[in-house]
Design a protein around this motif. Structure first.
Motif, PDB file in Angstrom:
ATOM      1  N   HIS A  34     -38.339 -59.565  -9.180  1.00 20.04           N
ATOM      2  CA  HIS A  34     -38.753 -60.693 -10.010  1.00 20.04           C
ATOM      3  C   HIS A  34     -37.638 -61.730 -10.175  1.00 20.04           C
ATOM      4  CE1 HIS A  34     -41.851 -57.640 -11.499  1.00 20.04           C
ATOM      5  NE2 HIS A  34     -42.365 -58.364 -10.539  1.00 20.04           N
ATOM      6  N   GLU A  35     -36.394 -61.287 -10.208  1.00 19.11           N
ATOM      7  CA  GLU A  35     -35.278 -62.242 -10.262  1.00 19.11           C
ATOM      8  C   GLU A  35     -35.204 -63.039  -8.958  1.00 19.11           C
ATOM      9  OE1 GLU A  35     -33.509 -63.220 -12.710  1.00 19.11           O
ATOM     10  OE2 GLU A  35     -33.553 -61.617 -14.175  1.00 19.11           O
ATOM     11  N   LYS A  36     -35.440 -62.371  -7.835  1.00 17.22           N
ATOM     12  CA  LYS A  36     -35.441 -63.077  -6.543  1.00 17.22           C
ATOM     13  C   LYS A  36     -36.539 -64.138  -6.507  1.00 17.22           C
ATOM     14  CE  LYS A  36     -33.477 -59.497  -3.556  1.00 17.22           C
ATOM     15  NZ  LYS A  36     -33.742 -58.551  -2.453  1.00 17.22           N
ATOM     16  N   GLN A  37     -37.719 -63.794  -7.021  1.00 15.87           N
ATOM     17  CA  GLN A  37     -38.820 -64.759  -7.076  1.00 15.87           C
ATOM     18  C   GLN A  37     -38.463 -65.952  -7.951  1.00 15.87           C
ATOM     19  OE1 GLN A  37     -42.004 -62.285  -8.530  1.00 15.87           O
ATOM     20  NE2 GLN A  37     -42.484 -61.464  -6.495  1.00 15.87           N
ATOM     21  N   ALA A  38     -37.797 -65.694  -9.070  1.00 18.94           N
ATOM     22  CA  ALA A  38     -37.400 -66.776  -9.974  1.00 18.94           C
ATOM     23  C   ALA A  38     -36.411 -67.716  -9.286  1.00 18.94           C
ATOM     24  CB  ALA A  38     -36.785 -66.203 -11.258  1.00 18.94           C
ATOM     25  N   ILE A  39     -35.436 -67.158  -8.599  1.00 21.09           N
ATOM     26  CA  ILE A  39     -34.452 -67.980  -7.894  1.00 21.09           C
ATOM     27  C   ILE A  39     -35.132 -68.843  -6.846  1.00 21.09           C
ATOM     28  CG2 ILE A  39     -32.480 -67.896  -6.291  1.00 21.09           C
ATOM     29  CD1 ILE A  39     -31.607 -65.320  -7.879  1.00 21.09           C
ATOM     30  N   GLU A  40     -36.039 -68.243  -6.095  1.00 15.24           N
ATOM     31  CA  GLU A  40     -36.766 -68.994  -5.071  1.00 15.24           C
ATOM     32  C   GLU A  40     -37.579 -70.131  -5.693  1.00 15.24           C
ATOM     33  OE1 GLU A  40     -40.221 -68.300  -1.693  1.00 15.24           O
ATOM     34  OE2 GLU A  40     -39.118 -66.566  -2.453  1.00 15.24           O
ATOM     35  N   LYS A  53     -26.619 -64.380 -11.324  1.00 15.57           N
ATOM     36  CA  LYS A  53     -25.761 -63.392 -11.998  1.00 15.57           C
ATOM     37  C   LYS A  53     -26.566 -62.150 -12.353  1.00 15.57           C
ATOM     38  CE  LYS A  53     -22.473 -66.618 -14.028  1.00 15.57           C
ATOM     39  NZ  LYS A  53     -21.989 -67.241 -15.273  1.00 15.57           N
ATOM     40  N   HIS A  54     -27.778 -62.369 -12.894  1.00 17.93           N
ATOM     41  CA  HIS A  54     -28.636 -61.218 -13.205  1.00 17.93           C
ATOM     42  C   HIS A  54     -28.888 -60.392 -11.947  1.00 17.93           C
ATOM     43  CE1 HIS A  54     -30.690 -63.393 -16.845  1.00 17.93           C
ATOM     44  NE2 HIS A  54     -29.411 -63.192 -17.028  1.00 17.93           N
ATOM     45  N   LEU A  55     -29.218 -61.075 -10.863  1.00 19.16           N
ATOM     46  CA  LEU A  55     -29.508 -60.385  -9.613  1.00 19.16           C
ATOM     47  C   LEU A  55     -28.307 -59.570  -9.142  1.00 19.16           C
ATOM     48  CD1 LEU A  55     -31.546 -59.883  -7.357  1.00 19.16           C
ATOM     49  CD2 LEU A  55     -30.729 -61.972  -6.248  1.00 19.16           C
ATOM     50  N   ALA A  56     -27.114 -60.150  -9.216  1.00 19.34           N
ATOM     51  CA  ALA A  56     -25.909 -59.444  -8.788  1.00 19.34           C
ATOM     52  C   ALA A  56     -25.671 -58.190  -9.639  1.00 19.34           C
ATOM     53  CB  ALA A  56     -24.696 -60.374  -8.859  1.00 19.34           C
ATOM     54  N   VAL A  57     -25.848 -58.315 -10.945  1.00 16.09           N
ATOM     55  CA  VAL A  57     -25.662 -57.155 -11.829  1.00 16.09           C
ATOM     56  C   VAL A  57     -26.712 -56.094 -11.530  1.00 16.09           C
ATOM     57  CG1 VAL A  57     -25.779 -56.362 -14.228  1.00 16.09           C
ATOM     58  CG2 VAL A  57     -24.536 -58.456 -13.678  1.00 16.09           C
ATOM     59  N   LEU A  58     -27.961 -56.511 -11.386  1.00 11.08           N
ATOM     60  CA  LEU A  58     -29.026 -55.546 -11.097  1.00 11.08           C
ATOM     61  C   LEU A  58     -28.781 -54.819  -9.786  1.00 11.08           C
ATOM     62  CD1 LEU A  58     -32.101 -57.667 -12.231  1.00 11.08           C
ATOM     63  CD2 LEU A  58     -31.213 -55.618 -13.369  1.00 11.08           C
ATOM     64  N   GLU A  94     -32.015 -81.666 -12.802  1.00 15.26           N
ATOM     65  CA  GLU A  94     -31.448 -80.805 -11.754  1.00 15.26           C
ATOM     66  C   GLU A  94     -30.309 -79.952 -12.295  1.00 15.26           C
ATOM     67  OE1 GLU A  94     -31.354 -82.521  -7.554  1.00 15.26           O
ATOM     68  OE2 GLU A  94     -31.463 -84.305  -8.837  1.00 15.26           O
ATOM     69  N   PHE A  95     -29.460 -80.530 -13.144  1.00 12.04           N
ATOM     70  CA  PHE A  95     -28.356 -79.785 -13.733  1.00 12.04           C
ATOM     71  C   PHE A  95     -28.886 -78.582 -14.517  1.00 12.04           C
ATOM     72  CE2 PHE A  95     -25.665 -78.860 -17.408  1.00 12.04           C
ATOM     73  CZ  PHE A  95     -24.496 -78.480 -16.767  1.00 12.04           C
ATOM     74  N   MET A  96     -29.933 -78.818 -15.332  1.00  7.44           N
ATOM     75  CA  MET A  96     -30.508 -77.732 -16.122  1.00  7.44           C
ATOM     76  C   MET A  96     -31.099 -76.648 -15.221  1.00  7.44           C
ATOM     77  SD  MET A  96     -32.230 -80.073 -19.116  1.00  7.44           S
ATOM     78  CE  MET A  96     -32.813 -78.764 -20.190  1.00  7.44           C
ATOM     79  N   LEU A  97     -31.752 -77.061 -14.142  1.00  6.59           N
ATOM     80  CA  LEU A  97     -32.335 -76.093 -13.213  1.00  6.59           C
ATOM     81  C   LEU A  97     -31.252 -75.295 -12.488  1.00  6.59           C
ATOM     82  CD1 LEU A  97     -35.217 -78.270 -11.729  1.00  6.59           C
ATOM     83  CD2 LEU A  97     -35.444 -76.390 -13.365  1.00  6.59           C
ATOM     84  N   PHE A  98     -30.173 -75.988 -12.052  1.00  8.15           N
ATOM     85  CA  PHE A  98     -29.088 -75.278 -11.368  1.00  8.15           C
ATOM     86  C   PHE A  98     -28.396 -74.296 -12.312  1.00  8.15           C
ATOM     87  CE2 PHE A  98     -29.098 -78.801  -8.149  1.00  8.15           C
ATOM     88  CZ  PHE A  98     -29.425 -77.992  -7.085  1.00  8.15           C
ATOM     89  N   LYS A  99     -28.304 -74.648 -13.581  1.00  9.71           N
ATOM     90  CA  LYS A  99     -27.720 -73.726 -14.565  1.00  9.71           C
ATOM     91  C   LYS A  99     -28.573 -72.459 -14.652  1.00  9.71           C
ATOM     92  CE  LYS A  99     -26.203 -73.595 -19.357  1.00  9.71           C
ATOM     93  NZ  LYS A  99     -26.088 -74.321 -20.610  1.00  9.71           N
ATOM     94  N   ASN A 100     -29.902 -72.624 -14.665  1.00 13.82           N
ATOM     95  CA  ASN A 100     -30.796 -71.460 -14.678  1.00 13.82           C
ATOM     96  C   ASN A 100     -30.653 -70.640 -13.404  1.00 13.82           C
ATOM     97  OD1 ASN A 100     -31.678 -72.425 -17.135  1.00 13.82           O
ATOM     98  ND2 ASN A 100     -33.780 -72.765 -16.504  1.00 13.82           N
ATOM     99  N   ILE A 101     -30.528 -71.329 -12.261  1.00 17.17           N
ATOM    100  CA  ILE A 101     -30.341 -70.609 -10.991  1.00 17.17           C
ATOM    101  C   ILE A 101     -29.079 -69.754 -11.048  1.00 17.17           C
ATOM    102  CG2 ILE A 101     -29.784 -70.857  -8.532  1.00 17.17           C
ATOM    103  CD1 ILE A 101     -31.612 -73.354  -8.519  1.00 17.17           C
TER     104      ILE A 101
END
Length: 149
Positions: free
Chosen positions: A94-100, A136-141, A124-131
């Motif tokens: 689900h994190e991968k889907q969110a990033i995509e 980070k979540h994906l890396a930890v998971l 765009e800045f706000m979206l890149f911050k979310n990305i």
């Protein structure tokens, strides 16, 4: 611009679902998996920030109506007794889907820049911050699923 608002609303629904998933996982953990609850709580708080930023982008910057619904969780059939590792593997998908989703939105905004208000850089800045937070979540998971010898 309507297509981007739809994409943003779809992503907003996904973020609400991720928030629900992290909260559900947190309360279902038992035994040796309990320490994961601390990470799930922090990640859930980040998802709240994502929901707020998407709502702000849609409602304030794009003068549209943010959705109030959440998507049905695909594959997130969390249940009592499920291992933390299984939960983490679902969350990785689900994190991968969110990033995509975020990347597709940014790409579309770049392609249709002339249709957007002058504050598209802020969006765009706000979206890149979310990305960045999702990555980070994906890396930890992913680290949580690595086998320890």
């Amino acid at each position: 611009m309507e297509s981007v608002v739809k994409m943003l609303n779809d992503t907003l629904e996904n973020e609400r679902a991720l928030l629900t998933e992290y909260g559900t996982c947190k309360v279902l953990l038992r035994g040796p998996d309990v320490p994961l609850a601390f990470y799930f709580k922090k990640a859930g708080m980040d998802e709240v920030k994502h929901v707020c930023s998407l709502t702000r982008i849609i409602g304030f910057y794009l003068d549209s109506v943010p959705t109030t619904s959440s998507r049905k969780v695909e594959g997130g059939h969390f249940r009592k007794g499920m291992s933390g590792r299984d939960m983490v593997e679902d969350l990785i998908k689900h994190e991968k889907q969110a990033i995509e989703s975020y990347r597709n939105i940014c790409k579309t905004i770049c392609e249709k820049r002339s249709e957007f208000p002058e504050n598209s850089e802020k969006i765009e800045f706000m979206l890149f911050k979310n990305i960045r937070q999702q990555e980070k979540h994906l890396a930890v998971l992913k680290r949580l699923t690595e086998k320890k010898d």
